[in-house]
Design a protein around this motif. Structure first.
Motif, PDB file in Angstrom:
ATOM      1  N   HIS A 155       0.813  -1.217   0.000  1.00  0.00           N
ATOM      2  CA  HIS A 155       0.000   0.000   0.000  1.00  0.00           C
ATOM      3  C   HIS A 155       0.847   1.268   0.000  1.00  0.00           C
ATOM      4  O   HIS A 155       0.382   2.348   0.358  1.00  0.00           O
ATOM      5  N   MET A 156       2.080   1.122  -0.450  1.00  0.00           N
ATOM      6  CA  MET A 156       2.908   2.287  -0.749  1.00  0.00           C
ATOM      7  C   MET A 156       2.383   2.892  -2.050  1.00  0.00           C
ATOM      8  O   MET A 156       2.272   2.211  -3.065  1.00  0.00           O
ATOM      9  N   PRO A 163      -4.642   3.824 -10.619  1.00  0.00           N
ATOM     10  CA  PRO A 163      -5.965   3.216 -10.398  1.00  0.00           C
ATOM     11  C   PRO A 163      -6.326   3.079  -8.917  1.00  0.00           C
ATOM     12  O   PRO A 163      -5.468   3.102  -8.042  1.00  0.00           O
ATOM     13  N   GLN A 164      -7.596   2.927  -8.669  1.00  0.00           N
ATOM     14  CA  GLN A 164      -8.152   2.745  -7.332  1.00  0.00           C
ATOM     15  C   GLN A 164      -7.622   1.439  -6.723  1.00  0.00           C
ATOM     16  O   GLN A 164      -7.508   0.428  -7.395  1.00  0.00           O
ATOM     17  N   CYS A 165      -7.289   1.493  -5.434  1.00  0.00           N
ATOM     18  CA  CYS A 165      -6.851   0.289  -4.723  1.00  0.00           C
ATOM     19  C   CYS A 165      -7.969  -0.177  -3.802  1.00  0.00           C
ATOM     20  O   CYS A 165      -8.835   0.614  -3.417  1.00  0.00           O
ATOM     21  N   GLY A 166      -7.948  -1.450  -3.437  1.00  0.00           N
ATOM     22  CA  GLY A 166      -8.938  -1.999  -2.514  1.00  0.00           C
ATOM     23  C   GLY A 166      -8.948  -1.280  -1.179  1.00  0.00           C
ATOM     24  O   GLY A 166      -9.950  -1.285  -0.458  1.00  0.00           O
ATOM     25  N   GLY A 168      -8.902   1.843  -0.704  1.00  0.00           N
ATOM     26  CA  GLY A 168      -9.609   3.122  -0.758  1.00  0.00           C
ATOM     27  C   GLY A 168      -8.778   4.250  -1.349  1.00  0.00           C
ATOM     28  O   GLY A 168      -9.321   5.267  -1.759  1.00  0.00           O
ATOM     29  N   ARG A 169      -7.451   4.071  -1.381  1.00  0.00           N
ATOM     30  CA  ARG A 169      -6.618   5.114  -1.969  1.00  0.00           C
ATOM     31  C   ARG A 169      -6.331   4.798  -3.431  1.00  0.00           C
ATOM     32  O   ARG A 169      -6.835   3.816  -3.965  1.00  0.00           O
ATOM     33  N   THR A 170      -5.527   5.629  -4.075  1.00  0.00           N
ATOM     34  CA  THR A 170      -5.216   5.383  -5.482  1.00  0.00           C
ATOM     35  C   THR A 170      -3.719   5.221  -5.681  1.00  0.00           C
ATOM     36  O   THR A 170      -2.917   5.818  -4.974  1.00  0.00           O
ATOM     37  N   GLY A 171      -3.367   4.398  -6.665  1.00  0.00           N
ATOM     38  CA  GLY A 171      -1.971   4.285  -7.082  1.00  0.00           C
ATOM     39  C   GLY A 171      -1.068   3.508  -6.165  1.00  0.00           C
ATOM     40  O   GLY A 171       0.155   3.635  -6.247  1.00  0.00           O
ATOM     41  N   CYS A 172      -1.649   2.665  -5.277  1.00  0.00           N
ATOM     42  CA  CYS A 172      -0.811   1.792  -4.458  1.00  0.00           C
ATOM     43  C   CYS A 172      -0.092   0.795  -5.369  1.00  0.00           C
ATOM     44  O   CYS A 172      -0.616   0.380  -6.404  1.00  0.00           O
ATOM     45  N   TRP A 173       1.102   0.392  -4.961  1.00  0.00           N
ATOM     46  CA  TRP A 173       1.905  -0.619  -5.668  1.00  0.00           C
ATOM     47  C   TRP A 173       1.037  -1.830  -6.012  1.00  0.00           C
ATOM     48  O   TRP A 173       1.040  -2.308  -7.143  1.00  0.00           O
ATOM     49  N   GLU A 174       0.264  -2.311  -5.034  1.00  0.00           N
ATOM     50  CA  GLU A 174      -0.591  -3.485  -5.232  1.00  0.00           C
ATOM     51  C   GLU A 174      -1.657  -3.267  -6.300  1.00  0.00           C
ATOM     52  O   GLU A 174      -2.038  -4.192  -7.008  1.00  0.00           O
ATOM     53  N   ALA A 175      -2.148  -2.021  -6.422  1.00  0.00           N
ATOM     54  CA  ALA A 175      -3.184  -1.717  -7.410  1.00  0.00           C
ATOM     55  C   ALA A 175      -2.601  -1.637  -8.821  1.00  0.00           C
ATOM     56  O   ALA A 175      -3.334  -1.610  -9.808  1.00  0.00           O
TER      57      ALA A 175
END
Lengths: 293, 293
Positions: A155-156, A163-166, A168-175
């Motif tokens: 979630h960095m 893009p939206q991450c699970g 709630g934020r945007t642009g996380c590594w995982e997303a």
């Protein structure tokens, strides 16, 4: 022998192994819904193994944060676990001394005890899989942080307009670069298709390996984002090594090799190693070994 | 008393203080160009102080990475320092036991020894200034990483499509939210101007505080980017606290307070503290105190 029990969202896997993590018998059960049922299932598994084998200690992995007192902070997809003193509870129920740890940290311990991390005392284990998670080893020990939630590297934010991450934020590594992100991109790409097959990250990887250009493009970006994530961690923590595990890492020519190249291009000098152990049971056995020997 | 000497790119500052970092006499000299001249200047300063005061030990801060053996890894803007064993060298030249440390780590030590970090043993010190740098404290000690370069938080990429950074990459935290980044944005904004004044981050902050809308817009983005950087660090390291220092932090209503608000909005629960010490000499005295008492 050491017993490892890996509590997952859908299954509980267990197995025994020795100090070098040579795995012996393993079993698998579906994860019950309620906390008390899960505890009862773990008790049954432990008693079964302990009656058949000479078990020195037990390691239990959980899919959530664990604090320095052995309490579960939270398990994202299971209810009733917030601030639950699981290690204490299990030690009152199970026949042998029991340790608990977050599952990504267990995977890091497997590498530390008898894997790619054996020669380091300061490394970051990263799983590139459905999600992106990590385990930080400092001074030969898992670094948990103040509340046990350290290592939430997926979630960095690396592309704030991404893009939206699970979470709630945007642009996380995982997303941007996880298996879930790849599946999503694959579904949006008409060229990624094969009769009778579900369109997901695995199909995208298979097609990319066969030369499908749309799929290759996705993986080029995925490699770039993974390089950025790893490069950020190297700048912050300057570890001796980064050890990569998870399904994506196994795609050597498609992901692992290009990722090592991309990191070189970005002047990241950290040693990149491939994890040698499967995550899951192996890490929980490592947890028991680490705390006992 | 303890002597601190802070080697900067343009000046060498020195001063003495006690265990509680009560500062006494300070001096300042221009930084000579050559390494040998710098060493000679440090020797003179140390002998001067040691002849006048009872000095227990000496701390020297350098604007570059220092490894676990007390060698300078590199000083970005000064030549001839790569892999130079400075601590060993100074101990052969100076009248008292001498310790060296990176300057951002010194600032973290000042907070740890007698500042906002006194009640924590696990925190991240962040300076929001011309650049963005950090010092990581784990277990009450500076965490340097494998080669001494840990804490390079300013080069964490948070907006990969963002502006060019001095390091050659794009979208680093420092390229988005440092004093340098603000100065650059101010120069590109015609509304940020005042007769007889240089257009830079200081003018932009002054005008924003007076209600200049263009300047306020810049600082809204700066606060957002700083919140992302801090939130990323909190996810990775889960520290007990984040301590903010540097010129930008001092703009309480413009930067510090909105930043604390923005972090709350992003569900970052980490305690945010304001640094109590000026960076520079204070941190180098803290380095001497930390290693002596």
């Amino acid at each position: 022998m050491y017993l490892g029990i890996d509590l997952g969202g859908t299954k509980i896997a267990a197995g025994i192994g020795d100090e070098k993590l040579n795995l012996d018998k393993t079993i698998q059960k579906p994860t019950p819904q309620k906390r008390e049922e899960i505890l009862e299932e773990i008790r049954k598994i432990a008693e079964d193994f302990c009656s058949q084998f000479e078990i020195k200690s037990i390691g239990v992995g959980v899919p959530g944060a664990v604090n320095n007192d052995g309490a579960v902070v939270k398990i994202p997809n299971l209810e009733g676990w917030d601030n639950f003193p699981l290690e204490e509870k299990l030690n009152s129920m199970l026949p042998k001394k029991t340790y608990i740890e977050n599952d990504a940290n267990c995977a890091a311990l497997a590498e530390l005890v008898a894997g790619a991390g054996k020669k380091y005392d300061n490394f970051i284990y990263i799983t590139l899989s459905t999600g992106i998670g990590g385990g930080i080893v400092i001074g030969g020990e898992i670094y948990r942080g103040a509340e046990g939630t350290a290592g939430e590297i997926g979630h960095m934010i690396i592309d704030v307009n991404g893009p939206q991450c699970g979470c709630g934020r945007t642009g996380c590594w995982e997303a941007l670069a996880s298996g879930t992100a790849i599946s999503k991109l694959a579904k949006e790409t008409p060229e990624i298709t094969e009769e009778g097959k579900e369109v997901n990250a695995i199909l995208a990887a298979d097609l990319a390996e066969k030369g499908n250009e749309s799929a290759l493009k996705i993986f080029q970006k995925v490699v770039e984002y993974n390089a950025i994530g790893i490069s950020n961690l190297a700048n912050i923590l300057n570890p001796q090594a980064v050890i990569l595990g998870g399904g994506l890492t196994k795609r050597t020519k498609l992901v692992f090799d290009p990722l090592v190249e991309e990191l070189k291009k970005r002047n990241v000098n950290t040693i990149i190693e491939k994890a040698v152990h499967e995550t899951g049971v192996m890490g929980t056995i490592a947890l028991a070994v680490k705390n006992t020997t």
